[in-house]
Motif scaffolding. Structure first.
Motif, PDB file in Angstrom:
ATOM      1  N   TYR A 123       0.744  -1.304   0.254  1.00 27.41           N
ATOM      2  CA  TYR A 123       0.032   0.125   0.040  1.00 27.41           C
ATOM      3  C   TYR A 123       0.981   1.231  -0.173  1.00 27.41           C
ATOM      4  CZ  TYR A 123      -4.102   2.959   0.864  1.00 27.41           C
ATOM      5  OH  TYR A 123      -5.216   3.691   0.765  1.00 27.41           O
ATOM      6  N   GLU A 124       1.232   1.619  -1.177  1.00 26.06           N
ATOM      7  CA  GLU A 124       2.125   2.708  -1.431  1.00 26.06           C
ATOM      8  C   GLU A 124       1.465   3.685  -2.126  1.00 26.06           C
ATOM      9  OE1 GLU A 124       6.565   2.045  -1.775  1.00 26.06           O
ATOM     10  OE2 GLU A 124       6.047   0.204  -2.974  1.00 26.06           O
ATOM     11  N   LYS A 125       1.904   4.876  -2.273  1.00 21.52           N
ATOM     12  CA  LYS A 125       1.416   5.926  -3.085  1.00 21.52           C
ATOM     13  C   LYS A 125       1.823   5.876  -4.385  1.00 21.52           C
ATOM     14  CE  LYS A 125       0.772  11.020  -2.809  1.00 21.52           C
ATOM     15  NZ  LYS A 125       1.494  12.341  -2.588  1.00 21.52           N
ATOM     16  N   ARG A 130       5.902   3.005  -9.510  1.00 22.34           N
ATOM     17  CA  ARG A 130       5.287   2.335  -8.161  1.00 22.34           C
ATOM     18  C   ARG A 130       3.752   1.921  -8.297  1.00 22.34           C
ATOM     19  NH1 ARG A 130       7.331   6.009  -3.241  1.00 22.34           N
ATOM     20  NH2 ARG A 130       5.268   7.080  -3.822  1.00 22.34           N
ATOM     21  N   LEU A 131       3.535   0.827  -7.776  1.00 20.60           N
ATOM     22  CA  LEU A 131       2.170   0.238  -7.979  1.00 20.60           C
ATOM     23  C   LEU A 131       1.862  -0.303  -6.468  1.00 20.60           C
ATOM     24  CD1 LEU A 131       3.070  -0.732 -11.341  1.00 20.60           C
ATOM     25  CD2 LEU A 131       0.664  -0.151 -11.103  1.00 20.60           C
ATOM     26  N   ARG A 132       0.536  -0.538  -6.302  1.00 13.28           N
ATOM     27  CA  ARG A 132       0.096  -1.239  -5.189  1.00 13.28           C
ATOM     28  C   ARG A 132       0.222  -2.824  -5.428  1.00 13.28           C
ATOM     29  NH1 ARG A 132      -4.150   3.128  -2.817  1.00 13.28           N
ATOM     30  NH2 ARG A 132      -2.795   4.466  -2.157  1.00 13.28           N
ATOM     31  N   CYS A 291      16.295  -3.245  -9.548  1.00 14.87           N
ATOM     32  CA  CYS A 291      16.601  -4.492  -8.640  1.00 14.87           C
ATOM     33  C   CYS A 291      17.422  -4.403  -7.421  1.00 14.87           C
ATOM     34  CB  CYS A 291      17.381  -5.357  -9.555  1.00 14.87           C
ATOM     35  SG  CYS A 291      18.221  -6.796  -8.858  1.00 14.87           S
ATOM     36  N   GLY A 292      16.996  -4.792  -6.315  1.00 14.05           N
ATOM     37  CA  GLY A 292      17.637  -4.825  -5.055  1.00 14.05           C
ATOM     38  C   GLY A 292      17.799  -6.289  -4.267  1.00 14.05           C
ATOM     39  N   GLY A 293      18.681  -6.537  -3.601  1.00 12.34           N
ATOM     40  CA  GLY A 293      18.818  -7.683  -3.083  1.00 12.34           C
ATOM     41  C   GLY A 293      20.072  -7.666  -2.086  1.00 12.34           C
ATOM     42  N   ALA A 315      15.623  -9.161  -6.053  1.00  7.63           N
ATOM     43  CA  ALA A 315      14.345  -9.110  -6.775  1.00  7.63           C
ATOM     44  C   ALA A 315      14.383  -7.917  -7.653  1.00  7.63           C
ATOM     45  CB  ALA A 315      12.980  -9.030  -6.086  1.00  7.63           C
ATOM     46  N   MET A 316      13.750  -8.142  -8.997  1.00 11.76           N
ATOM     47  CA  MET A 316      13.652  -6.870  -9.571  1.00 11.76           C
ATOM     48  C   MET A 316      12.330  -6.527 -10.195  1.00 11.76           C
ATOM     49  SD  MET A 316      15.612  -8.230 -13.348  1.00 11.76           S
ATOM     50  CE  MET A 316      17.319  -8.704 -12.720  1.00 11.76           C
ATOM     51  N   GLY A 317      11.708  -5.527 -10.242  1.00 11.99           N
ATOM     52  CA  GLY A 317      10.469  -5.003 -10.328  1.00 11.99           C
ATOM     53  C   GLY A 317      10.322  -5.331 -11.947  1.00 11.99           C
TER      54      GLY A 317
HETATM   55  P1  HAM Z   1      12.952  -4.508  -2.547  1.00 10.87           P
HETATM   56  O1  HAM Z   1      13.878  -3.517  -2.802  1.00 10.87           O
HETATM   57  O2  HAM Z   1      11.793  -4.014  -1.661  1.00 10.87           O
HETATM   58  O3  HAM Z   1      13.229  -5.952  -2.265  1.00 10.87           O
HETATM   59  O4  HAM Z   1      12.060  -4.718  -3.905  1.00 10.87           O
HETATM   60  C1  HAM Z   1      12.759  -5.232  -5.205  1.00 10.87           C
HETATM   61  C2  HAM Z   1      12.417  -4.590  -6.384  1.00 10.87           C
HETATM   62  O5  HAM Z   1      11.012  -4.526  -6.634  1.00 10.87           O
HETATM   63  C3  HAM Z   1      12.568  -3.159  -6.599  1.00 10.87           C
HETATM   64  O6  HAM Z   1      13.943  -2.687  -6.814  1.00 10.87           O
HETATM   65  C4  HAM Z   1      11.716  -2.471  -7.518  1.00 10.87           C
HETATM   66  O7  HAM Z   1      12.223  -2.784  -8.778  1.00 10.87           O
HETATM   67  C5  HAM Z   1      10.442  -3.229  -7.177  1.00 10.87           C
HETATM   68  N1  HAM Z   1       9.215  -2.718  -6.368  1.00 10.87           N
HETATM   69  C6  HAM Z   1       9.464  -2.687  -5.101  1.00 10.87           C
HETATM   70  N2  HAM Z   1       8.314  -1.943  -4.594  1.00 10.87           N
HETATM   71  C7  HAM Z   1       7.651  -1.745  -5.780  1.00 10.87           C
HETATM   72  C8  HAM Z   1       6.219  -1.211  -5.995  1.00 10.87           C
HETATM   73  N3  HAM Z   1       5.487  -0.481  -5.232  1.00 10.87           N
HETATM   74  N4  HAM Z   1       5.851  -1.021  -7.424  1.00 10.87           N
HETATM   75  C9  HAM Z   1       6.731  -1.298  -8.412  1.00 10.87           C
HETATM   76  N5  HAM Z   1       7.813  -1.961  -8.331  1.00 10.87           N
HETATM   77  C10 HAM Z   1       8.362  -2.292  -6.897  1.00 10.87           C
HETATM   78  C11 HAM Z   1      12.809  -7.194  -2.153  1.00 10.87           C
HETATM   79  O8  HAM Z   1      11.558  -7.310  -2.233  1.00 10.87           O
HETATM   80  C12 HAM Z   1      13.665  -8.300  -1.618  1.00 10.87           C
HETATM   81  N6  HAM Z   1      12.593  -9.335  -1.447  1.00 10.87           N
HETATM   82  C13 HAM Z   1      14.652  -8.353  -2.482  1.00 10.87           C
HETATM   83  C14 HAM Z   1      15.349  -9.705  -2.124  1.00 10.87           C
HETATM   84  C15 HAM Z   1      15.388 -10.956  -2.568  1.00 10.87           C
HETATM   85  N7  HAM Z   1      16.595  -9.576  -1.406  1.00 10.87           N
HETATM   86  C16 HAM Z   1      16.924 -10.710  -1.106  1.00 10.87           C
HETATM   87  N8  HAM Z   1      16.435 -11.617  -1.821  1.00 10.87           N
END
Ligand code: HAM
Length: 434
Positions: A123-125, A130-132, A291-293, A315-317
């Motif tokens: 639940y983000e703006k 950036r999506l929900r 991508c973040g990890g 994970a990459m969005g």
């Molecule tokens: P996170 O940085 O929260 O990490 O999310 C990873 C990617 O998901 C972000 O870099 C972005 O590309 C995408 N993302 C996050 N929030 C949104 C949003 N509201 N709308 C669109 N795209 C979004 C994680 O989720 C960790 N689980 C990553 C990880 C895996 N670390 C270790 N293993």
């Protein structure tokens, strides 16, 4: 909103804010990306895992951490009819470590290397990128703390970006240490920031009490100014964590993957230890982290395991990936067009059976289901982008011969209808030369 006759109407309800339909025209792009991802994951030895869309809330509270923005503000949480607190997954790492423990996957050769393509809910703006409801491709490699695994994870992300032709991405890495060195650092940072609490925003004042490193994540210029001259984590990091980070960098150097070390990268989720990293782009506005990890060596114990199963992942969005591909003018496949359109004049049954016969040869065959005139059917064939067309009328059905027409060149050739092989070969040949 207008219907196709231009009459105004009000739709009963629209899709909820922050969600997006993925329409047929766009699905080709998604499958294209997913195919590249699956191919690369197979080459790197990652197997696919699918976990539920919802989990018990405590998984995220314990796993992602109750000082993270995700848990504090962004989760879709509700009580189910049995009175249990349920949360739509905001991310994939905690669920996958849960599945790893619950299904005794630790009995398999370790590290276990898994990947996933999932929808997530926060639940983000909403804003661009950036999506929900959004989608992530992610990997988790569980059961080893070797720095070579960190480098392999980063190199997989980098290989996928390369395979997709993405340019101008910066890789930023950091080590945020382990609970022991971070504890000392947090104490020093808290002491430093306590003297500047008046210039910190309300959220950062809360962060100061619970997780002071999160202040580095704040976008407010006042908070960033308050951080000037703050103690550096690299001065507090223990010998083990420093050696681990040196090794990760050595491996990245040997793979010729360029990166920058940025001590401000702390990541927003509480499970991280040691290596953290992000791939960032300047091409898609404020939401530039594609991508973040990082490593999460204590997560399995957080979730109840007696034994540690250190892990690393990212994970990459997918929406951000697509934004970036569009922004960089990448050539992406569009909606799929039929190979052949079979027009008919009063010969619906013959058109249906010819379509089905061709489909057995993997040919995408389409016909009219709208009672259109021949002229309108040919217009439709054109609109759908059909490569070939063929008309079935009484003459064709009686003689058993019909003309296959190339819609681009206008060239036509006769084919027997009772022997489907030469007709399908001609259509498939046209497909291959595209
Ligand atoms: P996170 O940085 O929260 O990490 O999310 C990873 C990617 O998901 C972000 O870099 C972005 O590309 C995408 N993302 C996050 N929030 C949104 C949003 N509201 N709308 C669109 N795209 C979004 C994680 O989720 C960790 N689980 C990553 C990880 C895996 N670390 C270790 N293993």
């Amino acid at each position: 909103m207008n219907d196709f006759l231009g009459r105004g109407f009000i739709i009963l309800t629209k899709a909820p804010r922050g969600t997006k339909d993925i329409l047929p025209q766009a699905v080709g792009e998604w499958t294209y990306i997913e195919e590249k991802i699956r191919k690369m994951c197979a080459a790197y030895g990652f197997g696919e895992i699918i976990t539920p869309v919802f989990e018990h809330t405590e998984l995220f509270v314990r796993g992602v951490g109750d000082t993270s923005d995700v848990v504090q503000k962004e989760m879709y949480t509700f009580d189910d009819k049995g009175g249990r607190s349920i949360t739509l997954r905001p991310e994939g790492t905690a669920p996958i470590v849960r599945a790893f423990l619950e299904n005794s996957l630790f009995a398999l050769p370790l590290p276990l290397k898994l990947f996933y393509i999932i929808s997530c809910y926060r639940y983000e703006k909403p804003q661009a990128g950036r999506l929900r409801e959004f989608h992530q491709f992610g990997i988790e490699a569980i059961g080893s703390d070797e720095p070579s695994l960190d480098a392999e994870a980063i190199s997989l992300a980098s290989a996928i970006f390369k395979a997709l032709g993405i340019k101008n991405l910066s890789l930023i890495i950091n080590s945020i240490g382990c609970p022991s060195c971070r504890g000392k650092y947090n104490a020093a940072l808290t002491e430093f920031l306590a003297g500047r609490a008046g210039s910190l925003c309300m959220t950062c004042n809360e962060r100061l009490l619970k997780n002071p490193m999160r202040v580095f994540d704040c976008k407010s210029p006042e908070c960033q100014a308050a951080l000037l001259g703050a103690p550096r984590l690299s001065d507090y990091i223990c010998a083990d964590c420093a050696a681990h980070f040196d090794k990760v960098r050595e491996y990245l150097d040997s793979l010729k993957i360029s990166y920058e070390v940025d001590e401000k990268i702390v990541r927003g989720l509480d499970y991280y230890t040691k290596t953290v990293f992000e791939f960032v782009s300047d091409d898609i506005g404020a939401q530039g982290t594609v991508c973040g990890g990082g490593r999460y060596d204590g997560l399995s114990e957080q979730l109840g395991s007696k034994k540690p199963f250190p892990g690393v992942g990212f994970a990459m969005g997918l929406e951000r990936l697509l934004l970036l591909l569009h922004e960089q003018g990448a050539h992406l496949p569009g909606a799929s067009a039929p190979d052949i359109f079979i027009a008919n004049i009063g010969q619906g049954a013959a058109a249906l059976s010819l379509s089905n016969a061709l489909r057995k040869f993997n040919i995408a065959a389409e016909m009219d289901h709208g009672g259109r005139s021949l002229k309108a059917q040919m217009k439709l064939a054109d609109k759908l982008g059909a490569r070939f067309s063929l008309v079935l009328g009484d003459n064709e059905v009686l003689s058993g011969v019909a003309a296959l027409k190339d819609m681009k060149t206008g060239e036509a050739a006769d084919f027997k209808l009772d022997d489907i092989a030469p007709l399908s070969a001609a259509i498939l040949k046209g497909k291959k030369t595209d």
